[in-house]
Write a protein that holds these residues in place. Sequence first.
Motif, PDB file in Angstrom:
ATOM      1  N   GLU A  27       0.783  -1.410  -0.166  1.00  0.00           N
ATOM      2  CA  GLU A  27       0.097  -0.111   0.056  1.00  0.00           C
ATOM      3  C   GLU A  27       0.810   1.268   0.001  1.00  0.00           C
ATOM      4  O   GLU A  27       0.694   2.011   0.621  1.00  0.00           O
ATOM      5  CB  GLU A  27      -0.967  -0.091   1.114  1.00  0.00           C
ATOM      6  N   PRO A  98      -4.303 -13.049  -8.526  1.00  0.00           N
ATOM      7  CA  PRO A  98      -5.065 -11.804  -8.282  1.00  0.00           C
ATOM      8  C   PRO A  98      -6.431 -12.379  -8.653  1.00  0.00           C
ATOM      9  O   PRO A  98      -6.825 -13.315  -9.212  1.00  0.00           O
ATOM     10  CB  PRO A  98      -4.844 -10.968  -9.772  1.00  0.00           C
ATOM     11  N   VAL A  99      -7.228 -11.738  -7.625  1.00  0.00           N
ATOM     12  CA  VAL A  99      -8.658 -12.253  -7.798  1.00  0.00           C
ATOM     13  C   VAL A  99      -9.583 -11.698  -8.957  1.00  0.00           C
ATOM     14  O   VAL A  99      -9.189 -10.625  -9.308  1.00  0.00           O
ATOM     15  CB  VAL A  99      -9.433 -11.891  -6.271  1.00  0.00           C
ATOM     16  N   PRO A 127      -5.970   4.287 -12.836  1.00  0.00           N
ATOM     17  CA  PRO A 127      -5.293   4.113 -11.657  1.00  0.00           C
ATOM     18  C   PRO A 127      -5.757   3.233 -10.500  1.00  0.00           C
ATOM     19  O   PRO A 127      -6.888   3.354 -10.367  1.00  0.00           O
ATOM     20  CB  PRO A 127      -5.038   5.386 -10.921  1.00  0.00           C
ATOM     21  N   GLY A 128      -4.825   2.456  -9.958  1.00  0.00           N
ATOM     22  CA  GLY A 128      -5.383   1.425  -9.110  1.00  0.00           C
ATOM     23  C   GLY A 128      -6.362   0.241  -9.430  1.00  0.00           C
ATOM     24  O   GLY A 128      -6.851  -0.393  -8.601  1.00  0.00           O
ATOM     25  N   ILE A 129      -6.516   0.345 -10.702  1.00  0.00           N
ATOM     26  CA  ILE A 129      -7.221  -0.947 -11.253  1.00  0.00           C
ATOM     27  C   ILE A 129      -6.774  -2.290 -11.114  1.00  0.00           C
ATOM     28  O   ILE A 129      -7.325  -3.518 -11.095  1.00  0.00           O
ATOM     29  CB  ILE A 129      -7.757  -0.527 -12.620  1.00  0.00           C
ATOM     30  N   GLY A 130      -5.505  -2.374 -10.735  1.00  0.00           N
ATOM     31  CA  GLY A 130      -4.687  -3.693 -10.542  1.00  0.00           C
ATOM     32  C   GLY A 130      -3.620  -4.076 -11.684  1.00  0.00           C
ATOM     33  O   GLY A 130      -3.530  -4.876 -11.906  1.00  0.00           O
ATOM     34  N   LYS A 131      -3.185  -2.951 -12.460  1.00  0.00           N
ATOM     35  CA  LYS A 131      -2.084  -3.241 -13.442  1.00  0.00           C
ATOM     36  C   LYS A 131      -0.976  -3.872 -12.798  1.00  0.00           C
ATOM     37  O   LYS A 131      -0.435  -4.767 -13.418  1.00  0.00           O
ATOM     38  CB  LYS A 131      -1.805  -1.806 -14.191  1.00  0.00           C
ATOM     39  N   SER A 132      -0.230  -3.076 -11.922  1.00  0.00           N
ATOM     40  CA  SER A 132       0.885  -3.509 -11.358  1.00  0.00           C
ATOM     41  C   SER A 132       0.616  -5.127 -10.632  1.00  0.00           C
ATOM     42  O   SER A 132       1.549  -6.113 -10.854  1.00  0.00           O
ATOM     43  CB  SER A 132       1.407  -2.833  -9.879  1.00  0.00           C
ATOM     44  N   THR A 133      -0.418  -5.382  -9.979  1.00  0.00           N
ATOM     45  CA  THR A 133      -0.793  -6.733  -9.632  1.00  0.00           C
ATOM     46  C   THR A 133      -0.702  -7.658 -10.689  1.00  0.00           C
ATOM     47  O   THR A 133      -0.158  -8.920 -10.426  1.00  0.00           O
ATOM     48  CB  THR A 133      -2.175  -6.580  -8.868  1.00  0.00           C
ATOM     49  N   ARG A 262      -1.223   3.491 -17.808  1.00  0.00           N
ATOM     50  CA  ARG A 262      -2.672   3.989 -17.582  1.00  0.00           C
ATOM     51  C   ARG A 262      -3.243   4.004 -18.970  1.00  0.00           C
ATOM     52  O   ARG A 262      -2.698   4.053 -20.050  1.00  0.00           O
ATOM     53  CB  ARG A 262      -2.530   5.310 -17.289  1.00  0.00           C
ATOM     54  N   LEU A 294     -11.625  -9.485  -1.896  1.00  0.00           N
ATOM     55  CA  LEU A 294     -10.431  -9.010  -1.531  1.00  0.00           C
ATOM     56  C   LEU A 294     -10.654  -8.257  -0.454  1.00  0.00           C
ATOM     57  O   LEU A 294      -9.604  -7.986   0.412  1.00  0.00           O
ATOM     58  CB  LEU A 294     -10.138  -7.979  -2.924  1.00  0.00           C
ATOM     59  N   ARG A 298      -8.210  -8.250   2.698  1.00  0.00           N
ATOM     60  CA  ARG A 298      -7.254  -7.065   3.194  1.00  0.00           C
ATOM     61  C   ARG A 298      -7.561  -6.598   4.535  1.00  0.00           C
ATOM     62  O   ARG A 298      -6.756  -5.994   5.001  1.00  0.00           O
ATOM     63  CB  ARG A 298      -7.587  -5.947   2.117  1.00  0.00           C
ATOM     64  N   PRO A 319     -10.039  -1.881  -7.119  1.00  0.00           N
ATOM     65  CA  PRO A 319      -9.800  -2.460  -6.118  1.00  0.00           C
ATOM     66  C   PRO A 319      -8.949  -1.652  -4.991  1.00  0.00           C
ATOM     67  O   PRO A 319      -9.184  -1.559  -3.804  1.00  0.00           O
ATOM     68  CB  PRO A 319      -8.608  -3.450  -6.451  1.00  0.00           C
TER      69      PRO A 319
HETATM   70  N1  ATP Z   1      -6.950  -8.551  -8.912  1.00  0.00           N
HETATM   71  C1  ATP Z   1      -6.699  -8.305  -7.699  1.00  0.00           C
HETATM   72  N2  ATP Z   1      -6.468  -9.236  -6.631  1.00  0.00           N
HETATM   73  C2  ATP Z   1      -6.270  -8.679  -5.409  1.00  0.00           C
HETATM   74  N3  ATP Z   1      -5.735  -7.298  -5.024  1.00  0.00           N
HETATM   75  C3  ATP Z   1      -5.643  -6.480  -5.939  1.00  0.00           C
HETATM   76  C4  ATP Z   1      -6.176  -6.793  -7.578  1.00  0.00           C
HETATM   77  N4  ATP Z   1      -5.933  -5.899  -8.512  1.00  0.00           N
HETATM   78  C5  ATP Z   1      -5.379  -4.827  -7.597  1.00  0.00           C
HETATM   79  N5  ATP Z   1      -5.430  -5.207  -6.284  1.00  0.00           N
HETATM   80  C6  ATP Z   1      -4.924  -4.274  -5.057  1.00  0.00           C
HETATM   81  O1  ATP Z   1      -5.455  -3.015  -5.460  1.00  0.00           O
HETATM   82  C7  ATP Z   1      -4.471  -2.164  -4.925  1.00  0.00           C
HETATM   83  C8  ATP Z   1      -3.780  -1.276  -6.340  1.00  0.00           C
HETATM   84  O2  ATP Z   1      -3.545  -2.299  -7.532  1.00  0.00           O
HETATM   85  P1  ATP Z   1      -2.361  -1.860  -8.252  1.00  0.00           P
HETATM   86  O3  ATP Z   1      -1.065  -1.198  -7.584  1.00  0.00           O
HETATM   87  O4  ATP Z   1      -2.035  -3.151  -9.061  1.00  0.00           O
HETATM   88  O5  ATP Z   1      -2.975  -1.036  -9.397  1.00  0.00           O
HETATM   89  P2  ATP Z   1      -2.337  -0.177 -10.392  1.00  0.00           P
HETATM   90  O6  ATP Z   1      -3.271  -0.121 -11.644  1.00  0.00           O
HETATM   91  O7  ATP Z   1      -0.924  -0.792 -10.860  1.00  0.00           O
HETATM   92  O8  ATP Z   1      -2.218   1.362  -9.863  1.00  0.00           O
HETATM   93  P3  ATP Z   1      -1.435   2.507 -10.552  1.00  0.00           P
HETATM   94  O9  ATP Z   1      -2.090   3.087 -11.584  1.00  0.00           O
HETATM   95  O10 ATP Z   1      -1.572   3.360  -9.262  1.00  0.00           O
HETATM   96  O11 ATP Z   1       0.077   1.902 -10.773  1.00  0.00           O
HETATM   97  C9  ATP Z   1      -3.260  -2.933  -4.489  1.00  0.00           C
HETATM   98  O12 ATP Z   1      -3.439  -2.892  -3.271  1.00  0.00           O
HETATM   99  C10 ATP Z   1      -3.423  -4.157  -5.102  1.00  0.00           C
HETATM  100  O13 ATP Z   1      -2.880  -5.217  -4.288  1.00  0.00           O
END
Ligand code: ATP
Length: 1002
Positions: A27, A98-99, A127-133, A262, A294, A298, A319
């Motif tokens: 986080e 990832p869920v 942003p925050g949708i879970g790309k990095s995950t 993005r 999730l 969490r 997420p």
């Molecule tokens: N499919 C998923 N399963 C479980 N947790 C998730 C999932 N997708 C996202 N998260 C959780 O949501 C949060 C944001 O995810 P993440 O950092 O991957 O987003 P992002 O799209 O990379 O954001 P940014 O645009 O800021 O880089 C994190 O805490 C991550 O662990």
Amino acid sequence: MDYQATLPRPVHAAFTPFARPDPAGKEHLMYRSAVVSLPGVGLRCLEHPPERALRGPISLMDEQLSDDGAGQRLGAIWTRPRWRQSDRDRVRSHQLVPVGRAPELAEVERFLAPAPAGRALVLCGEPGIGKSTMWEAAVELARARGFAALCVRASEAEAHLSFAGLADLLEAAGPGVLAGLPAPQRHALEVAARRAEPAGPPPEPFAVSAGLLEALRLVAGRGPVLVAVDDEPWLDGASAAALVFAARRLTGHDVRYLVSRRAGRAAGLERVLEPSGVARVELGPLSFGAVSRLLAERLGRSLPRRVVRQLVETSHGNPLFAVELGRAVIERGLPEIGAGLPVPAVLGELFGARVRALRPEVRRALLAVALSAGLTEAELAAVVDRLAIEDAEASGVLVADGTRVRAAHPLLAAAAAGQSTAAERRELHLALGAAVDDSVLRARHRAMAASAPDARLASQVSVAAARAAAGGAVQDAAELAGHALRLTAAGGSEYDERLLALARYLIDAGEHARATRLLAERIGALPAGPVRAAAHLLLGEGADISIEEEHLARAIADSAAAPGLRAQALAKRAMLLAVNRARRIAEAQETAGEALAAAAPTDPDAERRALVALAWARILRGRGIDDLAARAAAVAPGTASPYNSSVDRPAGVRLAFRGELARAREVFRGLLTAAEQRGEARSGTAITTQLCEVELRAGHTLAAARALEEFDQWAALEPEAAGFRARLLAVLAAVRGDPGRATALAAEVLQASESTTSEWDRLEARRAAGLAALLARQPEQAITSLAEVWEHTRREGVEDPGAFPVAADLVEALAEAGRPGAAGEVIGRLGVLAAAQQHPWGLATVDRATAVVSLTDGYDEAAAARLARAAAAYQALGLDYDAARTLLFLGRAQRRFKKRAAARQSLEQARAAFEALGCPGWAQAAAAERDRVSGRRAAPAGGLTPGEQRAAELAAGGLSNKEVAAQLYLSVATVEAHLSRVYAKLGLRSRAQLARHLGGPA
Ligand SMILES: Nc1ncnc2c1ncn2[C@@H]1O[C@H](COP(=O)(O)OP(=O)(O)OP(=O)(O)O)[C@@H](O)[C@H]1O
Ligand SMILES: [Mg+2]
């Protein structure tokens, strides 16, 4: 001075997180401020406003800001913590799949396949949708598939730090790679990566790019390579240019690129790779089930369903937002029904700034939409100026959605509500109450505008609550009923009625605790009679079994004059006896019969519940329920959930008891669809439990595991259901053939408290323990567990022999323990019951059990033929596991009495069947038995099954169990089982020995 250009590496960054830090350390997006300490520069503190700290939504809201615009310079100082290897390992060990991203993961798998359609995969989304995950999961998967993964996590901070990305790539490539490069290239790379001081003349302009190209070629010479860049647009320009240079020239090598960014414009690398094929995966909102799981994971505690639903809606399935909102809820307490969510400070400030900047009329339009979901344009125009609506739409705050208007993002609406005064809201509610068409909404607005008791309004609002409930909108019903109660003067009989109605809706909405509090405060003041009976009935719901029984007894005593209530209380008592306790089934049947007699035809819910209770009691006694189903079909539809008002569920359960699995599956699938449509978690958990049981009876362990996964999605919303889980897991382990695990899980169930496990769970846990002991060839122990179940059914009148199907296993254990007399008694009762009920599983099992006993003393062709017949009968029913078990026993007997050829054939058939079903422990038992047929030792060197061989080779090649599992599409547990058998068969003790044995790297 360009501050960034002088930034030395490494940067030690410490952060002050807003929220509690996540144990997985993920986080790090939420900071109030960043404190950056720079070696050699002294300590500098940089306080950033939250808008800067949360860089995601900034660009969400201000898309016109370009990534490298001058306005972002200050923001560029803000940095994310660098990922050390230890961080990565820690995250990885916590990292789950990832869920809710199965389709996206499938896309990743296609991309990583030996012959992919393209060389690049781009993950994009807000942003925050879970790309990095997803990016991390893809990198993990690539590693498991044997890719060398070279990763860069680009960050805004490093976007202006030349070659920061390149340094990461080189670090990931390992030290040997640099050593293998020609000296000038190596030097250029080392200087670029700040590993060496510049010396001598400056490097040639392309030395760095050429060095990277060469380095990638070196790595690719050893196997496939994945270059993975998270947040590619933040990759520093110098590294990006070098990568583009290399990517253009790296043909003929298997180098693939995984990029996240993005939504919006493609960046350099992506455009360069376009001709060789780029797949894009657009990450959309997570599903309801995924977000709720999730959140459960969490937040470490479960939230009421309605709150989860609100979180999903407000976050739009994002997420990051969902988790932040969830944390705010936990910190500040659950919102009342109908109230908005607390918006976490960081999100609130962000969206709040936008709302504050709106002119008052536009803000009022936004507030109106926030206060009334689903408002039409015409309704909105009745309360705010049309020009303001146009302005709001033009500035992107409101969005027209067909005839309706909604806020561009739910958090915008939340911010508008957060900034409004109570007077403003009341005034708007009053106006909306006159403007909206829907009668339920109208009542809600008028209630929200009123602050003092008002008899007329209260009665209108409670009518609206009932209408909402009738439409299945239990949350709305609970909210309206709360208002109705608030608007009713205390003391009158109406007050108690409305209180009971509110409690009812709260329970239906899954808010047992609030309902109990409400009722417990009031029940002492209620006079004996129907109202108190109703209160006891409600108090019993969701309570522990013994407390519920007490409330039911009081409800029955209090309801002599109210047959509908009496019927309900009796029906519940019958259900408790039959289903929770699996006891005194005859009495349960009688009580259910009384309930049915008391139920007035005008009360369809009471009649249905009585029918359902009677159906459960009857099926446990092995009786048919066609007449009850026919009667239920004629009852008017009620409002109760299918969980306790549908006779179809016990009907399906009876089919499963009888071994008619195909029909049982059909019934449960239909019921599951209905539960999904209603989004009703209680039915969802119950029906997925039953689907899992059907698969366990069939022995299809993969399908059972899948049903369990689905169960978990529902159970996240229905924490009380957790009790089922342990018993299903215990039986699953026993059927898979893992006696240690099955025994441990069964013990867990048997030790758990009464509030979380029913007697039914315990009986199933005992059955699992018995089955495990049988596999472990401990017949006496098996008898202890299985006989307890068998005796329970006999004592309590559970007469369907398939309800807790222990007969065959018990007979086998008794025969093995040399107690044919006791076995004969079991077969005697089984035979009578099976014949009387024409019970398909029972009849096949009589054949099997009888033959098992006669084959214990000596060989007898007729008995062998009878076993084969039983196996065929099982197979015809879809009871593949029972069929394989029967063949295993047959083979054992044939081996013991020296029928070698027949034994080998039966045992091989059994082994193959177990293997195909996913019962590795049993397959192993059959294989060991088969190997003993020809007098060979059970563990001949090289006697590996194909599955064991594959797992052994991969493990010997240096993969972890998890990686082997990923490669072979197996669970880690299966891989472990394979490997432990490999060790036993080959007489080895370590991976190193295994590698030597198979000739792989030590
Ligand atoms: N499919 C998923 N399963 C479980 N947790 C998730 C999932 N997708 C996202 N998260 C959780 O949501 C949060 C944001 O995810 P993440 O950092 O991957 O987003 P992002 O799209 O990379 O954001 P940014 O645009 O800021 O880089 C994190 O805490 C991550 O662990
Ligand atoms: Mg990210």
